[in-house]
Write a protein that holds these residues in place. Structure first.
Motif, short mmCIF file in Angstrom:
data_model
loop_
_atom_site.label_atom_id
_atom_site.label_comp_id
_atom_site.label_asym_id
_atom_site.label_seq_id
_atom_site.Cartn_x
_atom_site.Cartn_y
_atom_site.Cartn_z
N GLU A 99 18.69 -54.17 31.84
CA GLU A 99 19.61 -53.20 32.44
C GLU A 99 19.66 -51.92 31.61
OE1 GLU A 99 23.36 -55.18 32.76
OE2 GLU A 99 22.62 -56.66 34.19
N ALA A 100 19.71 -52.06 30.31
CA ALA A 100 19.74 -50.88 29.44
C ALA A 100 18.42 -50.10 29.56
CB ALA A 100 19.99 -51.30 27.99
N ALA A 102 16.50 -49.94 32.21
CA ALA A 102 16.52 -49.24 33.49
C ALA A 102 17.39 -47.99 33.41
CB ALA A 102 17.02 -50.18 34.59
N ARG A 103 18.54 -48.11 32.78
CA ARG A 103 19.41 -46.93 32.61
C ARG A 103 18.70 -45.87 31.78
NH1 ARG A 103 23.38 -50.93 31.65
NH2 ARG A 103 23.30 -50.46 29.42
N LEU A 104 18.01 -46.29 30.74
CA LEU A 104 17.29 -45.34 29.89
C LEU A 104 16.19 -44.63 30.67
CD1 LEU A 104 16.79 -44.11 27.10
CD2 LEU A 104 15.30 -46.05 26.62
N GLU A 106 16.13 -44.02 33.85
CA GLU A 106 16.77 -43.07 34.77
C GLU A 106 17.21 -41.81 34.02
OE1 GLU A 106 18.32 -41.18 37.98
OE2 GLU A 106 17.03 -42.95 37.96
N VAL A 107 17.78 -41.99 32.85
CA VAL A 107 18.22 -40.83 32.07
C VAL A 107 17.03 -39.99 31.64
CG1 VAL A 107 19.27 -40.17 29.87
CG2 VAL A 107 20.37 -41.87 31.30
#
Length: 144
Positions: A99-100, A102-104, A106-107
């Motif tokens: 999850e982290a 994926a967030r990274l 996207e950022v």
């Protein structure tokens, strides 16, 4: 980074060193004891040794190291921790890691898009400045 057992061993060794140093310094700085059946001459003009300060210093060092040891012991896995519990914990950590990630991603993607916009704006500004310096009339840039 050392594992927890190595950290614990280092802390216990440090505690042993502190005990040895404390005893040595206190023996060195402590006032001599008088025996009733032995006559000794003591020099009364000797300056007072800061034995109390040493005692407080070593007590603080030993207490802090003992606290560190307690924290390290508490961080060790308990006997109740079975392979299934450890596997479940690792699975949960893997999920959080994905999850982290994926967030990274996207950022990073949004950052790349923003960087492209900024670079495009800077190129437009540079072109406008070159045109105004060269004396050429600037043409309005149409937004597409």
């Amino acid at each position: 980074m050392a594992d927890r057992l190595t950290q614990l061993q280092d802390a216990v060794n440090s505690l042993a060193d502190q005990f040895c140093n404390a005893i040595g310094v206190l023996q060195q700085c402590g006032p001599p004891a008088s025996f009733s059946n032995i006559q000794t001459t003591l020099n009364k003009d000797q300056p007072a040794n800061p034995t109390e300060e040493y005692a407080q210093l070593f007590a603080a060092l030993i207490a802090r190291t003992a606290k560190d040891i307690d924290v390290l012991i508490d961080s060790l896995p308990s006997e109740e921790s079975t392979a299934a519990l450890q596997a479940a914990s690792l699975y949960r950590l893997e999920e959080e890691n994905h999850e982290a990630a994926a967030r990274l991603e996207e950022v990073v993607y949004r950052g790349d898009m923003l960087l492209e916009k900024i670079q495009s704006a800077l190129a437009d500004i540079a072109q406008s400045q070159l045109k105004t310096r060269s004396g050429a009339p600037s043409q309005p840039v149409s937004d597409s």
